[in-house]
Design a protein around this motif. Structure first.
Motif, PDB file in Angstrom:
ATOM      1  N   HIS A 133      26.603 -70.914 -49.537  1.00 25.99           N
ATOM      2  CA  HIS A 133      25.818 -70.777 -50.774  1.00 25.99           C
ATOM      3  C   HIS A 133      26.144 -71.903 -51.758  1.00 25.99           C
ATOM      4  O   HIS A 133      25.258 -72.369 -52.479  1.00 25.99           O
ATOM      5  N   ALA A 168      21.942 -72.780 -52.068  1.00 25.43           N
ATOM      6  CA  ALA A 168      21.835 -71.408 -52.567  1.00 25.43           C
ATOM      7  C   ALA A 168      21.047 -70.510 -51.619  1.00 25.43           C
ATOM      8  O   ALA A 168      19.918 -70.833 -51.237  1.00 25.43           O
ATOM      9  N   GLY A 169      21.673 -69.402 -51.220  1.00 31.94           N
ATOM     10  CA  GLY A 169      21.017 -68.396 -50.407  1.00 31.94           C
ATOM     11  C   GLY A 169      20.854 -68.727 -48.937  1.00 31.94           C
ATOM     12  O   GLY A 169      20.379 -67.888 -48.171  1.00 31.94           O
ATOM     13  N   LEU A 182      20.338 -62.309 -55.119  1.00 30.76           N
ATOM     14  CA  LEU A 182      19.798 -63.673 -55.087  1.00 30.76           C
ATOM     15  C   LEU A 182      18.388 -63.768 -55.661  1.00 30.76           C
ATOM     16  O   LEU A 182      18.031 -64.762 -56.296  1.00 30.76           O
TER      17      LEU A 182
END
Length: 199
Positions: free
Chosen positions: A120, A124-125, A154
């Motif tokens: 992450h 991100a994610g 998220l």
């Protein structure tokens, strides 16, 4: 008679045209026809690359690896060893709830959360997106639940959450078809050539 016919693929061109259109709807979009994407093209290509590794399809692995590298360069992304990290991610995700003990599964979840957080920090994610994709691909409800739990943090907006799941599901549906085709075409062509059928 069969030896006289020369085709470009086992499936035939109309079928390949549909696969190419599906590829466009999944990755680049078709102006005026495709639904809008929620995840970036780079995120969708990362997922495709991970699925290519998971399904062990060399053609897809190279194709989507080049796409990720190109998109990373275009976006000026910070350097990280994304290929090695995604390999580790896939190794992690090959473990399934039903193949280990309850104690091992608890340990796996704890280790997974730490590893997903590490990924992450680079993108991100990404770890959870790939986990969700693998969960869909193998119909693994336990993995889907773990990833969905992370999705709620998220992607707190319902429309965004729906869009992310829709984008991931489309990539999985496309990749399962593409990896099957690309892994089996050489076998089918070899078998057909034994009968003098050239494709």
């Amino acid at each position: 008679m069969a030896g006289q016919s020369l085709r470009e693929s086992v499936q035939g061109q109309p079928f390949n045209d549909i696969l190419n259109e599906l590829h466009a709807h999944t990755f680049s979009g078709v102006p005026g026809e495709s639904d809008p994407f929620t995840l970036s093209e780079l995120d969708r290509e990362y997922i495709a690359y991970a699925l290519a590794l998971y399904y062990q399809c060399d053609h897809c692995h190279h194709y989507h690896g080049r796409a990720v590298a190109r998109l990373r360069e275009q976006a000026g992304c910070l350097d990280w060893d994304w290929q090695a990290e995604i390999v580790k991610l896939i190794l992690f995700l090959r473990t399934s709830h039903d193949s280990i003990s309850t104690l091992e599964w608890k340990g796996w979840i704890e280790a997974w959360r730490g590893f997903a957080l590490r990924i992450h920090h680079h993108r991100a994610g990404l770890g959870c997106n790939i986990a969700y994709a693998i969960g869909i691909a193998r119909a693994d409800e336990h993995l889907l639940e773990i990833a969905f739990e992370s999705f709620q943090a998220l992607y707190p907006d319902e429309e965004t959450l729906l869009g992310v799941i829709r984008d991931i599901d489309r990539v999985v549906v496309f990749m399962k078809a593409a990896t099957s085709k690309n892994r089996t075409d050489p076998i089918l062509k070899r078998q057909l050539s034994q009968r003098g059928i050239k494709v």
